[in-house]
Design a protein around this motif. Structure first.
Motif, PDB file in Angstrom:
ATOM      1  N   GLY A  94       0.823  -1.193   0.000  1.00  0.00           N
ATOM      2  CA  GLY A  94       0.000   0.000   0.000  1.00  0.00           C
ATOM      3  C   GLY A  94       0.863   1.251   0.000  1.00  0.00           C
ATOM      4  N   LEU A  95       0.236   2.354  -0.359  1.00  0.00           N
ATOM      5  CA  LEU A  95       0.977   3.616  -0.360  1.00  0.00           C
ATOM      6  C   LEU A  95       1.552   3.960   1.013  1.00  0.00           C
ATOM      7  CD1 LEU A  95      -1.129   5.931  -2.680  1.00  0.00           C
ATOM      8  CD2 LEU A  95       1.089   4.919  -3.109  1.00  0.00           C
ATOM      9  N   PRO A  96       0.805   3.714   2.102  1.00  0.00           N
ATOM     10  CA  PRO A  96       1.395   4.041   3.406  1.00  0.00           C
ATOM     11  C   PRO A  96       2.675   3.256   3.666  1.00  0.00           C
ATOM     12  CG  PRO A  96      -0.950   3.630   3.619  1.00  0.00           C
ATOM     13  CD  PRO A  96      -0.568   3.242   2.233  1.00  0.00           C
ATOM     14  N   ASP A  97       2.670   1.979   3.251  1.00  0.00           N
ATOM     15  CA  ASP A  97       3.879   1.184   3.448  1.00  0.00           C
ATOM     16  C   ASP A  97       5.036   1.767   2.648  1.00  0.00           C
ATOM     17  OD1 ASP A  97       2.361  -0.417   4.959  1.00  0.00           O
ATOM     18  OD2 ASP A  97       2.022  -1.941   3.402  1.00  0.00           O
ATOM     19  N   LEU A  98       4.735   2.090   1.399  1.00  0.00           N
ATOM     20  CA  LEU A  98       5.787   2.649   0.544  1.00  0.00           C
ATOM     21  C   LEU A  98       6.321   3.943   1.133  1.00  0.00           C
ATOM     22  CD1 LEU A  98       4.362   2.072  -3.030  1.00  0.00           C
ATOM     23  CD2 LEU A  98       6.363   1.012  -2.000  1.00  0.00           C
ATOM     24  N   LEU A  99       5.396   4.754   1.615  1.00  0.00           N
ATOM     25  CA  LEU A  99       5.811   6.029   2.193  1.00  0.00           C
ATOM     26  C   LEU A  99       6.675   5.793   3.419  1.00  0.00           C
ATOM     27  CD1 LEU A  99       5.530   9.143   2.254  1.00  0.00           C
ATOM     28  CD2 LEU A  99       3.664   8.809   3.853  1.00  0.00           C
ATOM     29  N   ALA A 100       6.221   4.859   4.273  1.00  0.00           N
ATOM     30  CA  ALA A 100       6.971   4.594   5.499  1.00  0.00           C
ATOM     31  C   ALA A 100       8.373   4.086   5.158  1.00  0.00           C
ATOM     32  CB  ALA A 100       6.224   3.577   6.344  1.00  0.00           C
ATOM     33  N   THR A 101       8.425   3.175   4.189  1.00  0.00           N
ATOM     34  CA  THR A 101       9.727   2.644   3.794  1.00  0.00           C
ATOM     35  C   THR A 101      10.617   3.755   3.265  1.00  0.00           C
ATOM     36  OG1 THR A 101       8.430   0.794   2.975  1.00  0.00           O
ATOM     37  CG2 THR A 101      10.793   0.739   2.548  1.00  0.00           C
ATOM     38  N   ALA A 137       5.880  11.375 -17.683  1.00  0.00           N
ATOM     39  CA  ALA A 137       5.274  12.015 -16.518  1.00  0.00           C
ATOM     40  C   ALA A 137       5.323  11.072 -15.331  1.00  0.00           C
ATOM     41  CB  ALA A 137       3.843  12.393 -16.840  1.00  0.00           C
ATOM     42  N   ALA A 138       5.407  11.674 -14.169  1.00  0.00           N
ATOM     43  CA  ALA A 138       5.424  10.871 -12.954  1.00  0.00           C
ATOM     44  C   ALA A 138       4.041  10.284 -12.740  1.00  0.00           C
ATOM     45  CB  ALA A 138       5.810  11.734 -11.779  1.00  0.00           C
ATOM     46  N   PRO A 139       3.966   9.042 -12.277  1.00  0.00           N
ATOM     47  CA  PRO A 139       2.642   8.479 -11.998  1.00  0.00           C
ATOM     48  C   PRO A 139       1.991   9.279 -10.872  1.00  0.00           C
ATOM     49  CG  PRO A 139       4.382   7.045 -11.193  1.00  0.00           C
ATOM     50  CD  PRO A 139       5.047   8.116 -11.997  1.00  0.00           C
ATOM     51  N   PRO A 140       0.667   9.458 -10.962  1.00  0.00           N
ATOM     52  CA  PRO A 140      -0.017  10.296  -9.974  1.00  0.00           C
ATOM     53  C   PRO A 140       0.240   9.821  -8.545  1.00  0.00           C
ATOM     54  CG  PRO A 140      -1.492   9.720 -11.753  1.00  0.00           C
ATOM     55  CD  PRO A 140      -0.240   8.977 -11.996  1.00  0.00           C
ATOM     56  N   ALA A 141       0.303   8.495  -8.360  1.00  0.00           N
ATOM     57  CA  ALA A 141       0.505   7.985  -7.005  1.00  0.00           C
ATOM     58  C   ALA A 141       1.817   8.500  -6.434  1.00  0.00           C
ATOM     59  CB  ALA A 141       0.486   6.467  -7.003  1.00  0.00           C
TER      60      ALA A 141
END
Lengths: 742, 387
Positions: A399-406, A477-481
């Motif tokens: 998930g995005l939160p995991d990616l962000l945390a990492t 372009a950068a992916p929106p996520a």
């Protein structure tokens, strides 16, 4: 100095048997000087001969040539002078004693039982004897492979006496011969000096030459130039380790040994020798004319400059990060050795050395900054890959939160690690850490500003670059996520991370009160927030544009005049709702919910449809009644009087509702503008009616203020009615039925 | 400052088409074409009396259909061209025609507005631009500063160059070019360059801007992806021959040097929705007017890329005679690129903005709800530019 037992070791003129075999024992050689004409072969045997035989050496001297026969008469004359008791005789005696006693002690103090005659006469005789023997000894010792030091000592002792009695032809002969021998020796010594040799040898050589009263200026010149060659050779050896700077080669091969090794060798060989040289130079030439005019300093400065250059080049070869502790140790060692050298030679470039260390440290910090940047880009690459990776159906990717945390934790971890490495430069046990540079400037300018602040700034700039970049002109372009993720990252930096990092830095590298002005935390936070805002706005624009594009194409390509009666919601509308729902999920992973207008208490779908159906007949009212055109105009204007102006592309707040509202606004406004460009038939209008109702059913819940959604959809409907040739709307219940059916 | 207030005129119908009366250089006069599917469409001739701040209008019936585009001849005050929708059963076709207005309206009439609505007059059709083979007409352009005999129209993916003969009674297609490529290409708008002897035009289709030579009808330059989304409008700098402004759905206005098509010279991002119209002031090309569907009109001062020298080139000798040093400094201080004013009189999307052909300090904007607003360049700026 030349070794050899001191004269006092033979108090009675008798050579102790143990000392006798020593080839360097002064006594036996002296005695045998006449017999074996400079041959050393029988040293051992000769040593045992009793002293008395030595005294009859006068006849031996005859074998040496005519001059010595004349010299042999000297004692007789002496005796004559003494008997006359003239003052002339009295004066030379102390001179003789002074001149001969210290070295040939055995001669003057030999009142042994074997010695005939009164002790005074005997001593005098011995002294004379040894004087006569001087040239022979000198010759022997000064001969190549001999003992020049002893020759020098001997010459030094005899010199004064010889000079004093120069007016006597026999003495002059001795003196001349000694001079000749010594000149010869001097020449050979010079030759030796010229061909180099070890340091001690060199020093010895120069020392002897100095004793020979060679001009010191010339000597120190020569000494330095020869020592210089040796030091140059050492530098050259160091240089040989460095790969040739070849700009054409893509990558020079890595140096053979590590930096510590290099510095070690440099300091033990070059710096050590330079120290030795300085010390011996000092002891040799101190106080002598022509040597003290800063020659040594200039000499040392030019050499150390070259050494610094080499070291600098070597440091330049340090690629990547390598082992910082190794570098610190190397620099430390360099600094310590340099300090030792500086104690001897304060002018050898203390500034340059300190500057070199500072530069190396600064360079390393810069490299860490670059490494951090590379690391961050690498992390971003990983994130992009994780975002782009195809997921097997049913299995959720990270998930995005995991990616962000990492992402956040690995960056922070890396930053901390870098700080720990950099801290090595200011450790207590490192000598150069006490330099003022490392106490003040390094902490503030290099680490805090040059590393930490620069990195945070760069991070914000890079993140912002994804929004500002010329994405529409070629670059992928950068992916929106990713935009969303970076927006959250920057926001987190603004909220906590920046102050944490700065506190950490200030703890580890305490800034000095009087230090230069530092970037305040709030300024950095503002930058981070600016970047976050820009990224989130861009996210809204990109996602909004994607949905809008779908809507635009669907309106532009459809034949709205000839379409059949609507039976379904158009697929594109379902897609729009799906996409917006997906965006809602995506944003919800990273951003808080946000606040909605309180009035939407009727938040269930059921309640809403009742609500909207009660409103619905009124919504299309203006377009149904073929009233005078003025009425339509008036109605729509009255409607607008009560609604606020809606900015479509406007900054959003950092919450989900605001982001979603932004995207919905962009999408619906596009729908409005596109419908206005078309001409619709009756069924076209009805299709727009169905689509609009469907959108309203599903989109209101995402928006901060459902009135915005409704207002825009009303405008779409009104515009569609205006653009319709035959505006007969669909029964509202039918519209609802179609929408409920999906 | 009272006379700086905007003057508003309301039409009963929705409207998109606006043009100044190009051949008129004394009176301030604009033409507006309406859009109505159910009533007879009209062309309103709006006369603005600058001294009394009064609007006089005359209405002409345009019965053939709703007007999407309107333009006037640069040579003959009475001649204009419209692009209009012709609806038949289940087909909509956009056609173009050249018209002549009644003689007495050419230079404005001073009838009282009250009776004008009762005796509306009709346009006299001069000729049709036959587009049956070419598709829907997007716009008609007159040769700038020409004799009013050459026009170019854009129809779907075709550029059509027409000669008007026999006092405009006959339009002969003299040459044409078609844009080939993937998908359905469609020109959205175009402008005829006043430079290079009027041999160049620029067109917009989707996100691309193209330049064409009207003699060979070949493409001479192409700005790919000029905007992130659809390009809505173009305009040529009247004083700098290679400078071109474009605007589009990415809310941006971009300024191009057509010799370098890779990067815009300048980008403006002031609007919060699509920008539908961009116009250079005819005499002072630093003044840029833009209209957008965010219902705003923005007047920008793009000094840095204008033909106007930066700051004022006043001889030092002249200045030294003057005693007021302060004023000198003020004069010399160069203006920055900036937004001069944002006009918020509109409540619906603004689809057209135009400078007056007679007064360079005056412009009109038209929103979809039929509101026409006449505004002036702020006096302070006007004096700054003039003095």
């Amino acid at each position: 100095m030349a070794p050899g037992p001191p004269p006092a070791a033979h108090p009675r003129g008798l050579v102790p048997p143990a000392a006798a075999p020593s080839p360097r024992g002064p006594c036996p050689r002296a005695r045998r000087a006449g017999g074996s004409v400079g041959s050393d072969r029988h040293d051992g045997a000769g040593g045992r001969l009793p002293r008395r035989r030595g005294r009859s050496g006068g006849s031996d001297a005859r074998g040496k040539g005519r001059k010595y026969r004349a010299g042999a008469e000297v004692p007789a004359r002496w005796r004559r002078w003494r008997r006359r008791g003239t003052g002339l005789a009295a004066a030379p005696r102390p001179a003789l004693a002074l001149g001969v006693d210290p070295g040939g002690g055995r001669l003057s103090s030999c009142p042994g039982p074997n010695c005939p005659g009164p002790p005074g006469v005997q001593a005098l005789l011995r002294k004379l004897q040894s004087l006569v023997e001087v040239p022979g000894r000198l010759r022997r010792w000064a001969a190549p492979g001999g003992e020049p030091a002893r020759a020098l000592r001997c010459h030094a002792r005899a010199r004064a006496v010889l000079r004093h009695y120069r007016h006597l032809p026999s003495f002059r002969a001795i003196e001349d011969e000694s001079h000749a021998i010594m000149a010869d020796l001097a020449q050979r010594l010079r030759a030796r000096l010229r061909c180099g040799g070890t340091y001690p040898g060199l020093t010895e050589c120069v020392e002897m030459l100095l004793q020979l009263e060679e001009p010191p200026e010339e000597l120190c010149q020569e000494f330095l130039s020869h020592a210089g060659t040796r030091l140059e050779a050492e530098l050259a050896a160091l240089e040989a380790e460095l790969p040739v700077a070849d700009p054409s080669a893509a990558a020079t091969p890595p140096p053979a040994s590590d930096i510590l090794d290099f510095v070690d060798r440099g300091s033990s060989a070059f710096v050590g020798n330079l120290c030795l040289l300085a010390a011996s130079y000092r002891s040799l030439f101190e106080g002598r004319p022509g040597a003290g005019d800063g020659r040594l300093e200039a000499f040392a400065a030019s050499l150390t400059a070259r050494y610094f250059q080499l070291l600098e080049r070597r440091l330049g070869l340090e690629r990547g990060l390598g082992d910082t502790s190794l570098l610190v140790r190397a620099l430390d060692r360099f600094h310590r050795r340099l300090r030792a050298l500086l104690e001897l030679l304060p002018a050898a470039g203390a500034e340059a050395g300190a500057a070199l260390v500072a530069r190396a440290a600064r360079e390393r910090v810069d490299r860490y900054l670059r490494a951090l940047q590379t690391f961050f880009l690498g992390c971003l690459g990983d994130v992009r890959q994780a975002l782009a990776a195809p997921r097997p159906p049913g299995k959720e990717g990270p998930g995005l939160p995991d990616l962000l945390a990492t992402l956040a934790s690995s960056i922070l971890g890396q930053l901390k690690a870098v700080l720990a490495y950099v801290q090595l430069f200011t450790a207590k046990d490192v000598a150069f850490a006490s330099l003022p540079y490392f106490k003040g400037e390094f902490c503030v300018e290099a680490v805090r500003e040059g590393l930490v602040v620069a990195f945070v700034r760069w991070l914000c700039r890079t993140a912002r670059g994804f929004a500002d970049g010329p994405a529409e002109r070629g670059a992928p372009a950068a992916p929106p996520a990713l935009l969303l993720l970076l927006a959250r990252l920057c926001l987190d930096y603004e909220a906590t991370t920046i102050s944490y990092i700065l506190t950490l830095t200030d703890e580890q590298f305490p800034p000095q009160d009087t230090g230069p002005v530092v970037t305040p935390g709030p300024a950095l936070c503002a930058e981070a927030r600016g970047a976050a805002q820009r990224l989130l706005d861009h996210y809204v624009q990109v996602q909004g544009a994607a949905v809008a594009q779908m809507l635009r194409k669907s309106v532009e390509t459809r034949d709205w005049l000839g379409t059949v009666e609507p039976r379904n919601v158009r697929a594109v509308m379902k897609r729009v709702v799906e996409d917006i729902t997906a965006i809602d999920v995506q944003v919800g992973q990273l951003f808080e919910e946000g606040v909605r207008r309180a009035q939407s208490s009727d938040s269930s779908r059921r309640a809403f449809s009742v609500y909207s159906s009660s409103r619905a007949p009124g919504r299309y009212a203006p377009s149904y009644t073929p009233s005078a055109p003025m009425d339509t105009h008036l109605l729509s204007n009255i409607q607008k009087l009560f609604s606020e102006r809606i900015d479509i592309f406007s900054p959003v707040e950092f919450n989900k509702v605001s982001v979603l509202t932004g995207i919905i606004k962009i999408s619906l406004k596009t729908l409005l503008e596109c419908v206005r460009l078309r001409t619709l038939g009756r069924f076209g209008l009805q299709q727009v009616q169905v689509d609009g109702h469907y959108l309203q059913l599903y989109l209101w819940r995402f928006a901060a203020d459902e009135r915005v959604v409704q207002g825009l959809l009303d405008e779409v409907a009104a515009s569609a009615a205006h653009r319709c040739l035959d505006p007969v709307p669909m029964e509202h219940s039918v519209v609802e039925l179609i929408c409920e059916r999906g | 400052m009272e006379d700086d207030a905007p003057v508003i005129y309301g039409l009963e119908f929705q409207a998109r088409a606006l043009t100044p009366q190009t051949a008129e250089t004394d009176a301030i006069r604009f033409l507006v074409g309406t859009q109505s599917l159910r009533y007879d469409n009209q062309i309103h001739i709006i006369d603005f009396d600058d001294e009394n701040n009064i609007i006089n209008k005359n209405v002409l019936l345009h019965q053939v259909g709703e007007i999407w585009h309107i333009s006037t001849s640069p040579a003959d005050k009475g001649v204009l061209a419209t692009c209009y929708n012709k609806t038949s059963d289940s087909k909509v076709m956009t056609c173009a025609a050249v018209w002549r207005m009644p003689k007495e309206l050419e230079s404005g009439s001073h009838e009282s507005p009250d009776d004008s609505s009762s005796n509306t007059q009709t346009l006299e059709l001069l000729c049709h631009l036959d587009n049956t083979a070419h598709g829907n007409m997007a716009c008609v352009m007159w040769e700038p500063m020409g004799d009013g005999k050459k026009i170019i129209s854009l129809a779907d993916n075709n550029i059509l160059l027409w000669d008007l003969q026999e006092s405009s009674a006959k339009a002969v297609l003299s040459s044409s070019a078609a844009l080939e490529g993937k998908g359905q290409l469609k020109f959205t708008s175009g402008r005829w360059s006043p430079h290079h002897n009027c041999t160049q035009i620029a067109t917009a289709n989707d996100t691309t801007v193209r330049g064409w030579d009207t003699r060979s009808m070949r493409q001479i330059y192409c700005i790919e992806n000029a905007h992130g989304q659809l390009v809505r409008d173009l305009d040529f700098n009247p004083n700098k021959q290679y400078y071109l402004a474009s605007c589009g759905d990415d809310c941006k206005v971009k300024f191009w040097d057509t010799r370098n098509v890779t990067e815009p010279v300048k980008t403006l991002e002031e609007h919060s929705h699509w920008v539908w119209n961009v116009r250079y002031n005819h005499s002072h090309d630093q003044l840029i007017l833009t209209g957008s569907s965010d219902s705003r009109v923005i007047l920008s001062n793009m000094v840095s890329i204008s033909s106007e020298p930066f700051g004022h080139m006043v001889d030092d000798d002249e200045l030294s005679d003057q005693e007021d040093q302060h004023q000198e400094e003020k004069i010399k201080e160069p203006l920055q690129d900036s937004v001069i004013a944002t006009y918020e009189e509109h409540e619906d999307s603004v689809y057209a903005v135009e400078w007056s052909s007679a007064d360079p300090w005056l412009f009109a904007s038209l929103s979809y709800d039929g509101r026409l607003v006449i505004n002036r360049v702020p006096r302070a700026l006007k004096y700054h530019i003039l003095l």
